[in-house]
Design an enzyme around this catalytic site. Sequence first.
Site, PDB file in Angstrom:
ATOM      1  CB  SER A   1      -0.849  -0.003   1.282  1.00 39.23           C
ATOM      2  OG  SER A   1      -1.470   1.245   1.489  1.00 39.23           O
TER       3      SER A   1
ATOM      4  CE1 TYR B   1      -4.099  -2.098   5.292  1.00 39.19           C
ATOM      5  CE2 TYR B   1      -3.271   0.063   4.716  1.00 39.19           C
ATOM      6  CZ  TYR B   1      -3.789  -1.154   4.334  1.00 39.19           C
ATOM      7  OH  TYR B   1      -3.970  -1.437   3.002  1.00 39.19           O
TER       8      TYR B   1
HETATM    9  N1  LIG Z   1      -8.769  -1.012  -1.245  1.00 39.91           N
HETATM   10  C1  LIG Z   1      -7.798  -0.192  -0.955  1.00 39.91           C
HETATM   11  O1  LIG Z   1      -7.984   1.060  -0.876  1.00 39.91           O
HETATM   12  C2  LIG Z   1      -6.382  -0.711  -0.785  1.00 39.91           C
HETATM   13  C3  LIG Z   1      -5.326   0.223  -0.872  1.00 39.91           C
HETATM   14  C4  LIG Z   1      -4.024  -0.233  -0.698  1.00 39.91           C
HETATM   15  C5  LIG Z   1      -3.782  -1.577  -0.444  1.00 39.91           C
HETATM   16  N2  LIG Z   1      -4.826  -2.436  -0.372  1.00 39.91           N
HETATM   17  C6  LIG Z   1      -4.503  -3.846  -0.082  1.00 39.91           C
HETATM   18  O2  LIG Z   1      -4.985  -4.676  -1.107  1.00 39.91           O
HETATM   19  C7  LIG Z   1      -5.316  -5.958  -0.571  1.00 39.91           C
HETATM   20  C8  LIG Z   1      -6.728  -6.320  -0.993  1.00 39.91           C
HETATM   21  O3  LIG Z   1      -7.606  -5.328  -0.469  1.00 39.91           O
HETATM   22  P1  LIG Z   1      -9.114  -5.141  -0.963  1.00 39.91           P
HETATM   23  O4  LIG Z   1      -9.357  -3.687  -1.023  1.00 39.91           O
HETATM   24  O5  LIG Z   1      -9.396  -6.008  -2.142  1.00 39.91           O
HETATM   25  O6  LIG Z   1      -9.848  -5.698   0.351  1.00 39.91           O
HETATM   26  P2  LIG Z   1     -11.238  -6.446   0.555  1.00 39.91           P
HETATM   27  O7  LIG Z   1     -12.189  -6.130  -0.532  1.00 39.91           O
HETATM   28  O8  LIG Z   1     -11.615  -6.154   1.969  1.00 39.91           O
HETATM   29  O9  LIG Z   1     -10.800  -7.975   0.416  1.00 39.91           O
HETATM   30  C9  LIG Z   1      -9.872  -8.516   1.324  1.00 39.91           C
HETATM   31  C10 LIG Z   1      -9.601  -9.960   0.972  1.00 39.91           C
HETATM   32  O10 LIG Z   1      -8.677 -10.490   1.949  1.00 39.91           O
HETATM   33  C11 LIG Z   1      -9.239 -11.678   2.481  1.00 39.91           C
HETATM   34  N3  LIG Z   1      -8.794 -11.865   3.856  1.00 39.91           N
HETATM   35  C12 LIG Z   1      -8.896 -11.010   4.896  1.00 39.91           C
HETATM   36  N4  LIG Z   1      -8.394 -11.582   6.002  1.00 39.91           N
HETATM   37  C13 LIG Z   1      -7.970 -12.829   5.641  1.00 39.91           C
HETATM   38  C14 LIG Z   1      -7.368 -13.896   6.329  1.00 39.91           C
HETATM   39  N5  LIG Z   1      -7.092 -13.845   7.636  1.00 39.91           N
HETATM   40  N6  LIG Z   1      -7.059 -15.027   5.631  1.00 39.91           N
HETATM   41  C15 LIG Z   1      -7.340 -15.127   4.317  1.00 39.91           C
HETATM   42  N7  LIG Z   1      -7.897 -14.147   3.612  1.00 39.91           N
HETATM   43  C16 LIG Z   1      -8.221 -13.010   4.270  1.00 39.91           C
HETATM   44  C17 LIG Z   1     -10.755 -11.512   2.352  1.00 39.91           C
HETATM   45  O11 LIG Z   1     -11.391 -12.758   2.266  1.00 39.91           O
HETATM   46  P3  LIG Z   1     -12.178 -13.465   3.471  1.00 39.91           P
HETATM   47  O12 LIG Z   1     -12.818 -12.393   4.297  1.00 39.91           O
HETATM   48  O13 LIG Z   1     -13.142 -14.369   2.754  1.00 39.91           O
HETATM   49  O14 LIG Z   1     -11.124 -14.240   4.203  1.00 39.91           O
HETATM   50  C18 LIG Z   1     -10.854 -10.808   1.005  1.00 39.91           C
HETATM   51  O15 LIG Z   1     -10.799 -11.752  -0.041  1.00 39.91           O
HETATM   52  C19 LIG Z   1      -5.119  -5.848   0.941  1.00 39.91           C
HETATM   53  O16 LIG Z   1      -3.872  -6.380   1.307  1.00 39.91           O
HETATM   54  C20 LIG Z   1      -5.157  -4.363   1.191  1.00 39.91           C
HETATM   55  O17 LIG Z   1      -4.450  -3.989   2.355  1.00 39.91           O
HETATM   56  C21 LIG Z   1      -6.115  -2.047  -0.542  1.00 39.91           C
END
Ligand SMILES: NC(=O)c1ccc[n+]([C@@H]2O[C@H](COP(=O)([O-])OP(=O)(O)OC[C@H]3O[C@@H](n4cnc5c(N)ncnc54)[C@H](OP(=O)(O)O)[C@@H]3O)[C@@H](O)[C@H]2O)c1
Length: 241
Positions: free
Chosen positions: A133, A146
């Site tokens: 991130s 985070y």
């Molecule tokens: N969206 C943003 O603004 C943003 C910005 C920068 C970085 N990111 C990073 O991008 C990645 C994906 O984010 P996203 O926005 O797609 O988030 P999201 O829509 O909340 O999805 C998160 C995913 O992680 C899985 N997850 C969470 N805890 C887990 C665990 N303990 N074991 C296995 N799977 C787990 C969830 O699946 P389950 O709940 O089914 O386990 C889900 O598939 C993350 O690492 C996040 O920090 C996101």
Amino acid sequence: MTDFDLHGQHVAITGASRGIGLAIARACAAAGATVSGLSRAGTSEPGIDALSCDVSDAASIARAFATARERHGPITMLVNNAGIAASAPLGRTSDELWQQIIATNLTGTFLCSRAVIGEMRAKGFGRIVNMASIAGLYGAPYIAAYCASKHGVIGLTRALAAEFAGSGLSINAICPGYTETDMMQQAVDQIVGHTGASAEEARAQLAAMNPSGRIIEVATVVRGAMEFLTGDRNGEELVLA
Ligand SMILES: NC(=O)c1ccc[n+]([C@@H]2O[C@H](COP(=O)([O-])OP(=O)(O)OC[C@H]3O[C@@H](n4cnc5c(N)ncnc54)[C@H](OP(=O)(O)O)[C@@H]3O)[C@@H](O)[C@H]2O)c1
């Protein structure tokens, strides 16, 4: 995204049940890869074999990767994407919150990487893409846990890239800014709840935190991941913000 070819690759993607991870899983499947999608709650869809896995639990990771290998052979590519976010001032960041975020975002990335490194080294080929991130590169208020976890992911990526340089493996990180997913919606809801701002105002505040002034599209992050998976760059951070 048909300009990528992943035929012959077995790609394991954590956090593949929704958001960025699901979109990367679909792109990998469309590029011809065999895809194992790991998450706590994922359900399979055509081209994605969903496996139950909690990346904060070492035993769960061992079971899921063993099943993925039994079904589809050695894992040649890993996308460490599973992550959680929560915001709180430092004084209200509980031990539990700290540990949960570090365990999922940072220790999960370490454990999953260690789980596949042997088979990648044996093959003399492997790709690992870590979803960090911009919070892994810069500080921001109210997200100490985070931010620390994602700085850790960047450090881990750099260390592994150095350790395995020249061995056919490449290990890189992607640093998105606020991206259009459920995770971002949570941040919008939290701002609305705490400040009384409208959802639109909250979105505008988050967009303003991205250097581009815009919310990032999931497709942009997917393209970055596909470029790392199909290229040979090593030890880089791709900032998409
Ligand atoms: N969206 C943003 O603004 C943003 C910005 C920068 C970085 N990111 C990073 O991008 C990645 C994906 O984010 P996203 O926005 O797609 O988030 P999201 O829509 O909340 O999805 C998160 C995913 O992680 C899985 N997850 C969470 N805890 C887990 C665990 N303990 N074991 C296995 N799977 C787990 C969830 O699946 P389950 O709940 O089914 O386990 C889900 O598939 C993350 O690492 C996040 O920090 C996101």
